[in-house]
Enzyme design. Structure first.
Site: not given
Length: 450
Positions: A280-282, A285
Protein backbone atom coordinates in the site's frame (compact mmCIF):
# COMPACT_ATOMS: atom_id res chain seq x y z
CA UNK A 1 13.94 24.44 15.16
CA UNK A 2 10.71 23.14 16.68
CA UNK A 3 9.08 25.55 19.11
CA UNK A 4 8.79 23.58 22.35
CA UNK A 5 7.58 26.32 24.68
CA UNK A 6 5.48 25.01 27.60
CA UNK A 7 1.92 24.10 26.76
CA UNK A 8 -1.03 25.79 28.44
CA UNK A 9 -1.86 24.69 31.97
CA UNK A 10 -5.26 23.48 30.78
CA UNK A 11 -3.67 20.54 28.94
CA UNK A 12 -0.89 19.80 31.38
CA UNK A 13 -2.92 16.92 32.78
CA UNK A 14 -3.34 15.36 29.34
CA UNK A 15 0.37 15.56 28.70
CA UNK A 16 1.09 13.90 32.04
CA UNK A 17 -1.41 11.08 31.37
CA UNK A 18 0.05 10.49 27.92
CA UNK A 19 3.60 10.46 29.24
CA UNK A 20 2.66 8.00 31.99
CA UNK A 21 0.67 5.68 29.69
CA UNK A 22 -2.48 6.33 31.73
CA UNK A 23 -4.59 7.94 29.01
CA UNK A 24 -7.36 6.34 26.97
CA UNK A 25 -6.58 5.99 23.26
CA UNK A 26 -8.88 5.51 20.30
CA UNK A 27 -7.32 3.97 17.20
CA UNK A 28 -9.35 4.22 14.00
CA UNK A 29 -8.65 1.44 11.51
CA UNK A 30 -7.85 -2.04 12.79
CA UNK A 31 -5.68 -3.11 9.87
CA UNK A 32 -1.99 -3.57 9.13
CA UNK A 33 -1.16 -0.23 10.79
CA UNK A 34 -3.78 0.36 13.45
CA UNK A 35 -3.83 -3.08 15.03
CA UNK A 36 -0.07 -3.37 15.65
CA UNK A 37 -0.20 0.20 16.96
CA UNK A 38 -2.92 -0.87 19.37
CA UNK A 39 -0.81 -3.78 20.61
CA UNK A 40 2.16 -1.47 21.18
CA UNK A 41 -0.03 1.07 22.99
CA UNK A 42 -1.41 -1.61 25.28
CA UNK A 43 2.10 -2.75 26.13
CA UNK A 44 2.86 0.86 27.02
CA UNK A 45 0.03 0.84 29.55
CA UNK A 46 -2.73 2.65 27.67
CA UNK A 47 -6.39 1.69 27.58
CA UNK A 48 -7.27 1.25 23.90
CA UNK A 49 -10.51 1.33 21.93
CA UNK A 50 -10.18 0.07 18.38
CA UNK A 51 -12.58 1.54 15.82
CA UNK A 52 -13.38 -0.05 12.47
CA UNK A 53 -16.28 0.13 10.01
CA UNK A 54 -16.03 -3.64 9.36
CA UNK A 55 -18.43 -5.21 11.85
CA UNK A 56 -17.11 -8.72 11.19
CA UNK A 57 -13.55 -7.60 11.94
CA UNK A 58 -14.73 -5.95 15.14
CA UNK A 59 -16.61 -9.07 16.16
CA UNK A 60 -13.56 -11.23 15.49
CA UNK A 61 -11.22 -8.97 17.45
CA UNK A 62 -13.51 -9.00 20.46
CA UNK A 63 -13.50 -12.80 20.24
CA UNK A 64 -9.68 -12.85 20.22
CA UNK A 65 -9.30 -13.50 16.49
CA UNK A 66 -6.73 -11.70 14.36
CA UNK A 67 -7.63 -10.47 10.85
CA UNK A 68 -4.03 -10.95 9.63
CA UNK A 69 -1.47 -13.74 9.76
CA UNK A 70 1.40 -11.40 10.68
CA UNK A 71 -0.35 -10.89 14.02
CA UNK A 72 -1.38 -14.32 15.39
CA UNK A 73 -4.59 -15.01 17.30
CA UNK A 74 -2.56 -15.62 20.43
CA UNK A 75 -1.52 -11.95 20.54
CA UNK A 76 -5.09 -10.75 20.12
CA UNK A 77 -6.29 -13.15 22.80
CA UNK A 78 -3.54 -11.86 25.10
CA UNK A 79 -4.56 -8.22 24.70
CA UNK A 80 -8.20 -9.12 25.28
CA UNK A 81 -7.21 -10.77 28.55
CA UNK A 82 -5.76 -7.47 29.79
CA UNK A 83 -9.24 -6.01 29.97
CA UNK A 84 -7.86 -2.78 28.50
CA UNK A 85 -8.90 -3.29 24.87
CA UNK A 86 -12.13 -3.59 22.98
CA UNK A 87 -13.14 -2.98 19.36
CA UNK A 88 -16.25 -1.17 18.19
CA UNK A 89 -18.02 0.35 15.19
CA UNK A 90 -19.64 3.01 17.40
CA UNK A 91 -17.93 6.37 16.86
CA UNK A 92 -19.77 7.93 19.77
CA UNK A 93 -17.13 6.28 21.98
CA UNK A 94 -14.66 8.89 20.63
CA UNK A 95 -15.99 11.17 23.37
CA UNK A 96 -14.56 8.88 26.06
CA UNK A 97 -10.93 8.81 24.84
CA UNK A 98 -8.10 11.29 25.40
CA UNK A 99 -6.31 10.82 22.08
CA UNK A 100 -7.42 9.58 18.66
CA UNK A 101 -4.99 8.03 16.16
CA UNK A 102 -6.29 7.76 12.59
CA UNK A 103 -4.91 4.81 10.57
CA UNK A 104 -7.09 4.60 7.46
CA UNK A 105 -6.19 3.83 3.82
CA UNK A 106 -5.09 6.51 1.36
CA UNK A 107 -5.31 4.85 -2.08
CA UNK A 108 -5.20 6.34 -5.55
CA UNK A 109 -8.32 7.00 -7.60
CA UNK A 110 -8.92 5.40 -11.00
CA UNK A 111 -7.23 8.47 -12.46
CA UNK A 112 -4.19 7.93 -10.19
CA UNK A 113 -4.97 10.95 -8.05
CA UNK A 114 -4.97 10.98 -4.22
CA UNK A 115 -8.12 9.49 -2.73
CA UNK A 116 -8.59 11.11 0.67
CA UNK A 117 -12.15 9.86 1.08
CA UNK A 118 -11.28 7.64 4.05
CA UNK A 119 -9.60 10.51 5.89
CA UNK A 120 -12.50 12.84 5.13
CA UNK A 121 -15.13 10.28 6.15
CA UNK A 122 -13.26 9.56 9.37
CA UNK A 123 -13.04 13.27 10.20
CA UNK A 124 -16.75 13.66 9.56
CA UNK A 125 -17.54 10.61 11.69
CA UNK A 126 -15.60 11.75 14.73
CA UNK A 127 -16.27 15.52 14.58
CA UNK A 128 -19.67 15.29 16.32
CA UNK A 129 -18.07 13.53 19.29
CA UNK A 130 -14.96 15.66 19.77
CA UNK A 131 -14.60 17.30 23.15
CA UNK A 132 -12.30 19.84 24.64
CA UNK A 133 -8.70 18.83 25.39
CA UNK A 134 -8.37 15.85 23.03
CA UNK A 135 -5.40 15.04 20.81
CA UNK A 136 -6.03 13.90 17.22
CA UNK A 137 -3.15 12.34 15.28
CA UNK A 138 -3.24 11.31 11.61
CA UNK A 139 -0.96 8.40 10.68
CA UNK A 140 -2.15 7.72 7.12
CA UNK A 141 0.38 8.47 4.37
CA UNK A 142 -0.58 11.56 2.41
CA UNK A 143 0.71 14.68 0.67
CA UNK A 144 2.05 17.71 2.59
CA UNK A 145 -0.77 19.92 3.84
CA UNK A 146 -3.45 17.26 4.32
CA UNK A 147 -3.57 17.44 8.12
CA UNK A 148 -3.79 21.22 8.15
CA UNK A 149 -5.84 21.89 5.01
CA UNK A 150 -8.15 18.86 4.82
CA UNK A 151 -8.54 17.21 8.22
CA UNK A 152 -8.47 20.29 10.47
CA UNK A 153 -11.37 22.15 8.79
CA UNK A 154 -13.54 19.02 9.00
CA UNK A 155 -12.82 18.59 12.70
CA UNK A 156 -13.45 22.29 13.36
CA UNK A 157 -17.01 21.90 12.07
CA UNK A 158 -17.61 20.55 15.57
CA UNK A 159 -17.36 24.13 16.79
CA UNK A 160 -14.04 23.42 18.52
CA UNK A 161 -10.84 25.09 17.35
CA UNK A 162 -7.52 23.33 16.74
CA UNK A 163 -4.75 24.53 19.03
CA UNK A 164 -7.27 25.99 21.47
CA UNK A 165 -9.94 23.38 22.16
CA UNK A 166 -8.38 20.25 20.65
CA UNK A 167 -4.86 19.44 19.44
CA UNK A 168 -3.75 18.04 16.11
CA UNK A 169 -0.65 16.24 14.88
CA UNK A 170 0.76 13.98 12.19
CA UNK A 171 2.93 10.90 12.81
CA UNK A 172 3.36 8.78 9.66
CA UNK A 173 3.16 5.04 10.12
CA UNK A 174 6.33 3.06 9.46
CA UNK A 175 5.06 -0.50 9.59
CA UNK A 176 6.84 -3.28 7.72
CA UNK A 177 4.59 -6.37 8.01
CA UNK A 178 6.46 -9.65 8.21
CA UNK A 179 9.80 -8.04 9.15
CA UNK A 180 11.08 -9.99 12.18
CA UNK A 181 13.71 -7.36 13.03
CA UNK A 182 11.36 -4.43 13.67
CA UNK A 183 7.99 -3.85 15.29
CA UNK A 184 5.91 -0.77 16.05
CA UNK A 185 7.63 0.03 19.33
CA UNK A 186 11.21 -0.30 18.01
CA UNK A 187 10.85 1.87 14.90
CA UNK A 188 11.66 5.58 15.43
CA UNK A 189 8.64 7.79 14.89
CA UNK A 190 8.60 11.11 13.05
CA UNK A 191 6.18 13.58 14.62
CA UNK A 192 4.83 16.97 13.59
CA UNK A 193 2.36 19.17 15.44
CA UNK A 194 -0.11 21.70 14.08
CA UNK A 195 1.09 24.08 16.79
CA UNK A 196 3.63 23.95 19.66
CA UNK A 197 1.16 22.54 22.20
CA UNK A 198 0.05 19.81 19.76
CA UNK A 199 3.67 18.92 19.03
CA UNK A 200 4.43 18.52 22.71
CA UNK A 201 1.38 16.34 23.30
CA UNK A 202 2.27 14.15 20.30
CA UNK A 203 5.80 13.81 21.63
CA UNK A 204 4.51 12.71 25.03
CA UNK A 205 2.26 10.09 23.42
CA UNK A 206 4.81 8.58 21.06
CA UNK A 207 7.69 8.65 23.52
CA UNK A 208 5.59 6.25 25.56
CA UNK A 209 4.91 3.91 22.62
CA UNK A 210 8.18 4.04 20.65
CA UNK A 211 11.80 3.92 21.77
CA UNK A 212 12.75 7.02 19.78
CA UNK A 213 10.94 9.98 18.27
CA UNK A 214 12.03 12.62 15.77
CA UNK A 215 10.14 15.87 16.31
CA UNK A 216 9.97 18.04 13.18
CA UNK A 217 8.74 21.59 12.72
CA UNK A 218 5.29 20.95 11.27
CA UNK A 219 2.73 18.40 10.14
CA UNK A 220 3.63 19.16 6.51
CA UNK A 221 7.29 18.35 7.17
CA UNK A 222 6.31 15.01 8.72
CA UNK A 223 4.01 14.29 5.77
CA UNK A 224 6.84 15.08 3.35
CA UNK A 225 9.22 12.84 5.31
CA UNK A 226 7.05 9.76 4.77
CA UNK A 227 6.69 10.44 1.06
CA UNK A 228 10.44 10.95 0.74
CA UNK A 229 11.14 7.58 2.37
CA UNK A 230 8.94 5.72 -0.08
CA UNK A 231 9.96 7.71 -3.15
CA UNK A 232 13.58 6.89 -2.31
CA UNK A 233 12.70 3.20 -2.37
CA UNK A 234 10.65 3.48 -5.55
CA UNK A 235 13.41 5.22 -7.47
CA UNK A 236 16.11 2.79 -6.35
CA UNK A 237 13.98 -0.26 -7.09
CA UNK A 238 13.31 1.17 -10.56
CA UNK A 239 17.05 1.52 -11.03
CA UNK A 240 17.80 -2.12 -10.24
CA UNK A 241 14.83 -3.28 -12.30
CA UNK A 242 16.35 -1.45 -15.27
CA UNK A 243 19.84 -2.77 -14.51
CA UNK A 244 18.39 -6.28 -14.38
CA UNK A 245 17.26 -5.99 -18.00
CA UNK A 246 20.58 -4.52 -19.14
CA UNK A 247 22.73 -7.08 -17.35
CA UNK A 248 20.51 -9.99 -18.47
CA UNK A 249 21.23 -9.08 -22.09
CA UNK A 250 24.94 -9.23 -21.21
CA UNK A 251 24.60 -12.61 -19.51
CA UNK A 252 25.26 -11.11 -16.06
CA UNK A 253 23.31 -12.08 -12.93
CA UNK A 254 21.95 -8.88 -11.32
CA UNK A 255 21.66 -10.52 -7.89
CA UNK A 256 25.30 -11.55 -7.95
CA UNK A 257 26.24 -7.99 -8.90
CA UNK A 258 24.26 -6.55 -5.98
CA UNK A 259 25.73 -9.02 -3.48
CA UNK A 260 29.21 -8.00 -4.59
CA UNK A 261 28.43 -4.28 -4.63
CA UNK A 262 27.00 -4.25 -1.11
CA UNK A 263 30.34 -5.35 0.35
CA UNK A 264 31.43 -1.72 -0.09
CA UNK A 265 31.11 -0.26 3.42
CA UNK A 266 30.05 3.20 2.23
CA UNK A 267 28.22 4.89 -0.62
CA UNK A 268 26.04 1.90 -1.61
CA UNK A 269 22.73 0.57 -0.33
CA UNK A 270 21.36 -2.68 -1.79
CA UNK A 271 17.96 -2.76 -3.47
CA UNK A 272 16.64 -5.80 -5.30
CA UNK A 273 14.66 -6.26 -8.52
CA UNK A 274 11.41 -8.18 -8.71
CA UNK A 275 8.23 -8.72 -10.71
CA UNK A 276 6.94 -5.25 -9.80
CA UNK A 277 6.01 -3.12 -6.83
CA UNK A 278 3.29 -4.05 -4.39
CA UNK A 279 1.86 -3.09 -1.04
CA UNK A 280 0.00 0.00 0.00
CA UNK A 281 3.00 2.35 0.07
CA UNK A 282 5.63 2.31 -2.65
CA UNK A 283 3.35 1.92 -5.72
CA UNK A 284 1.04 4.69 -4.46
CA UNK A 285 2.80 7.26 -2.27
CA UNK A 286 5.08 8.83 -4.93
CA UNK A 287 2.01 9.88 -6.91
CA UNK A 288 0.66 11.79 -3.92
CA UNK A 289 3.64 14.10 -4.27
CA UNK A 290 3.50 14.34 -8.06
CA UNK A 291 -0.15 15.38 -7.78
CA UNK A 292 0.57 18.00 -5.12
CA UNK A 293 3.62 19.29 -7.01
CA UNK A 294 1.41 20.26 -9.96
CA UNK A 295 -0.25 22.84 -7.70
CA UNK A 296 3.15 24.56 -7.52
CA UNK A 297 3.98 24.08 -11.22
CA UNK A 298 6.93 21.84 -10.40
CA UNK A 299 7.65 18.85 -12.70
CA UNK A 300 8.37 15.46 -11.13
CA UNK A 301 10.03 13.72 -14.06
CA UNK A 302 12.35 11.54 -11.98
CA UNK A 303 9.54 10.21 -9.79
CA UNK A 304 7.26 9.59 -12.74
CA UNK A 305 9.98 7.81 -14.72
CA UNK A 306 10.61 5.48 -11.79
CA UNK A 307 6.90 4.75 -11.70
CA UNK A 308 6.93 3.87 -15.40
CA UNK A 309 9.90 1.51 -15.03
CA UNK A 310 8.35 -0.26 -12.06
CA UNK A 311 4.95 -0.51 -13.75
CA UNK A 312 6.60 -2.24 -16.70
CA UNK A 313 8.28 -4.88 -14.50
CA UNK A 314 5.37 -7.41 -14.43
CA UNK A 315 5.13 -7.33 -18.22
CA UNK A 316 8.87 -7.92 -18.58
CA UNK A 317 8.58 -10.99 -16.37
CA UNK A 318 5.81 -12.32 -18.60
CA UNK A 319 7.98 -11.64 -21.62
CA UNK A 320 10.82 -13.70 -20.11
CA UNK A 321 8.38 -16.52 -19.37
CA UNK A 322 6.96 -16.47 -22.90
CA UNK A 323 10.38 -16.38 -24.57
CA UNK A 324 11.75 -19.18 -22.38
CA UNK A 325 8.70 -21.41 -22.94
CA UNK A 326 9.13 -20.98 -26.67
CA UNK A 327 12.89 -21.55 -26.65
CA UNK A 328 13.15 -24.43 -24.18
CA UNK A 329 9.79 -26.16 -24.46
CA UNK A 330 8.64 -25.19 -27.95
CA UNK A 331 5.36 -23.98 -26.41
CA UNK A 332 3.46 -20.73 -26.40
CA UNK A 333 1.81 -19.09 -23.43
CA UNK A 334 -1.53 -19.74 -25.12
CA UNK A 335 -2.65 -23.12 -23.82
CA UNK A 336 0.24 -23.54 -21.38
CA UNK A 337 -0.38 -24.64 -17.79
CA UNK A 338 1.30 -22.07 -15.54
CA UNK A 339 1.75 -22.20 -11.76
CA UNK A 340 2.27 -18.89 -9.97
CA UNK A 341 4.21 -19.15 -6.73
CA UNK A 342 2.98 -16.41 -4.43
CA UNK A 343 0.26 -13.76 -4.68
CA UNK A 344 1.32 -11.67 -1.68
CA UNK A 345 3.21 -8.50 -2.54
CA UNK A 346 6.11 -9.56 -0.29
CA UNK A 347 7.20 -12.72 1.43
CA UNK A 348 5.68 -14.12 4.60
CA UNK A 349 2.59 -11.87 4.67
CA UNK A 350 -1.04 -12.34 3.67
CA UNK A 351 -1.26 -8.88 2.12
CA UNK A 352 -1.87 -8.76 -1.64
CA UNK A 353 -2.66 -5.06 -2.02
CA UNK A 354 -1.24 -3.76 -5.30
CA UNK A 355 0.56 -7.08 -5.79
CA UNK A 356 2.20 -7.44 -9.22
CA UNK A 357 1.23 -11.12 -9.09
CA UNK A 358 -2.37 -10.13 -9.78
CA UNK A 359 -1.36 -8.22 -12.91
CA UNK A 360 0.69 -11.20 -14.08
CA UNK A 361 -2.16 -13.62 -13.29
CA UNK A 362 -4.68 -11.67 -15.37
CA UNK A 363 -2.35 -11.00 -18.30
CA UNK A 364 -1.33 -14.64 -18.57
CA UNK A 365 -4.97 -15.68 -18.68
CA UNK A 366 -5.69 -12.98 -21.25
CA UNK A 367 -2.95 -14.57 -23.37
CA UNK A 368 -4.70 -17.94 -23.11
CA UNK A 369 -2.71 -19.61 -20.34
CA UNK A 370 -4.29 -21.93 -17.80
CA UNK A 371 -3.13 -20.31 -14.54
CA UNK A 372 -3.14 -21.75 -11.04
CA UNK A 373 -1.44 -20.38 -7.97
CA UNK A 374 0.09 -21.58 -4.73
CA UNK A 375 0.36 -19.29 -1.72
CA UNK A 376 0.21 -20.65 1.84
CA UNK A 377 -0.66 -17.18 3.13
CA UNK A 378 -3.54 -16.54 0.71
CA UNK A 379 -5.69 -19.68 0.42
CA UNK A 380 -8.45 -17.78 -1.40
CA UNK A 381 -8.35 -14.55 -3.41
CA UNK A 382 -10.63 -11.91 -1.89
CA UNK A 383 -12.57 -9.32 -3.87
CA UNK A 384 -10.37 -6.45 -5.05
CA UNK A 385 -11.29 -3.27 -6.90
CA UNK A 386 -9.01 -3.76 -9.91
CA UNK A 387 -8.88 -7.57 -10.13
CA UNK A 388 -12.44 -8.65 -9.38
CA UNK A 389 -12.33 -11.43 -12.00
CA UNK A 390 -9.86 -13.33 -9.79
CA UNK A 391 -12.02 -13.21 -6.65
CA UNK A 392 -12.81 -16.61 -5.20
CA UNK A 393 -9.95 -18.46 -6.86
CA UNK A 394 -8.21 -20.83 -4.46
CA UNK A 395 -4.63 -21.89 -3.97
CA UNK A 396 -3.74 -25.35 -5.17
CA UNK A 397 -2.45 -27.82 -2.61
CA UNK A 398 1.28 -28.41 -2.35
CA UNK A 399 1.48 -31.61 -4.41
CA UNK A 400 4.77 -32.48 -6.14
CA UNK A 401 3.02 -35.14 -8.20
CA UNK A 402 0.51 -32.61 -9.54
CA UNK A 403 3.29 -30.13 -10.29
CA UNK A 404 4.34 -32.38 -13.14
CA UNK A 405 1.19 -31.28 -14.99
CA UNK A 406 2.47 -27.70 -15.30
CA UNK A 407 4.54 -26.49 -18.20
CA UNK A 408 6.20 -23.80 -16.08
CA UNK A 409 6.21 -22.26 -12.64
CA UNK A 410 6.74 -18.54 -12.08
CA UNK A 411 8.05 -17.49 -8.66
CA UNK A 412 6.54 -14.09 -7.88
CA UNK A 413 6.83 -14.13 -4.07
CA UNK A 414 9.70 -15.77 -2.23
CA UNK A 415 7.90 -17.03 0.88
CA UNK A 416 10.09 -18.80 3.41
CA UNK A 417 9.25 -22.42 4.10
CA UNK A 418 8.49 -23.27 0.48
CA UNK A 419 10.31 -26.34 -0.84
CA UNK A 420 11.80 -24.76 -3.96
CA UNK A 421 14.10 -27.76 -4.45
CA UNK A 422 11.11 -30.06 -4.96
CA UNK A 423 9.36 -27.52 -7.15
CA UNK A 424 12.34 -27.28 -9.49
CA UNK A 425 12.69 -31.06 -9.56
CA UNK A 426 9.08 -31.64 -10.63
CA UNK A 427 8.29 -28.72 -12.98
CA UNK A 428 9.97 -28.66 -16.42
CA UNK A 429 10.70 -24.92 -16.26
CA UNK A 430 10.93 -22.44 -13.36
CA UNK A 431 11.10 -18.70 -14.00
CA UNK A 432 12.38 -17.08 -10.83
CA UNK A 433 11.62 -13.36 -10.42
CA UNK A 434 12.84 -13.23 -6.80
CA UNK A 435 16.07 -15.24 -6.84
CA UNK A 436 14.40 -17.68 -4.46
CA UNK A 437 16.34 -20.57 -6.01
CA UNK A 438 19.78 -19.01 -5.52
CA UNK A 439 21.00 -21.77 -3.19
CA UNK A 440 19.90 -24.68 -5.37
CA UNK A 441 22.60 -26.63 -7.15
CA UNK A 442 20.53 -29.40 -8.72
CA UNK A 443 18.49 -28.86 -11.91
CA UNK A 444 19.93 -25.39 -12.51
CA UNK A 445 19.27 -25.90 -16.23
CA UNK A 446 15.54 -25.68 -15.50
CA UNK A 447 15.80 -22.27 -13.82
CA UNK A 448 15.66 -18.92 -15.59
CA UNK A 449 15.98 -15.69 -13.65
CA UNK A 450 13.53 -12.96 -14.62
Amino acid sequence: MVDTKPIDDSVMGLRERLAAGEAKLGIIGMGYVGLPLGVAALRAGFIVTGFDIDSERVKGLNAGQSPMKTLPDSKIAAIMETGRFHATTDYSEIASVDAVMICVPTPLSYHREPDLSYIKQTGEAIAPYLRSCQLIVLESTTYPGTTQDVLRPILERSGLKAGTDFYLGYAPEREDPGNPDYETSTIPRVIGGDDPASAELCAALYRRIAKNIVLVSSCATAEATKLTENIFRSVNIALVNELKVIFARMGINIWEVIEAAKTKPFGFMPFYPGPGLGGHCIPIDPFYLTWKAREFNVPTRFIELAGEVNAEAPHRVIQVLAETLSLKSRKSVNGANILLLGLAYKKNVDDMRESPSLIIFEELETRGANVSYYDPFIPRIPMTREHSMLAGRCSVAWSPVDFRNFDAALICTDHDGVDYKTLVAEVPLVVDARNATKNLAANRHKIVLA
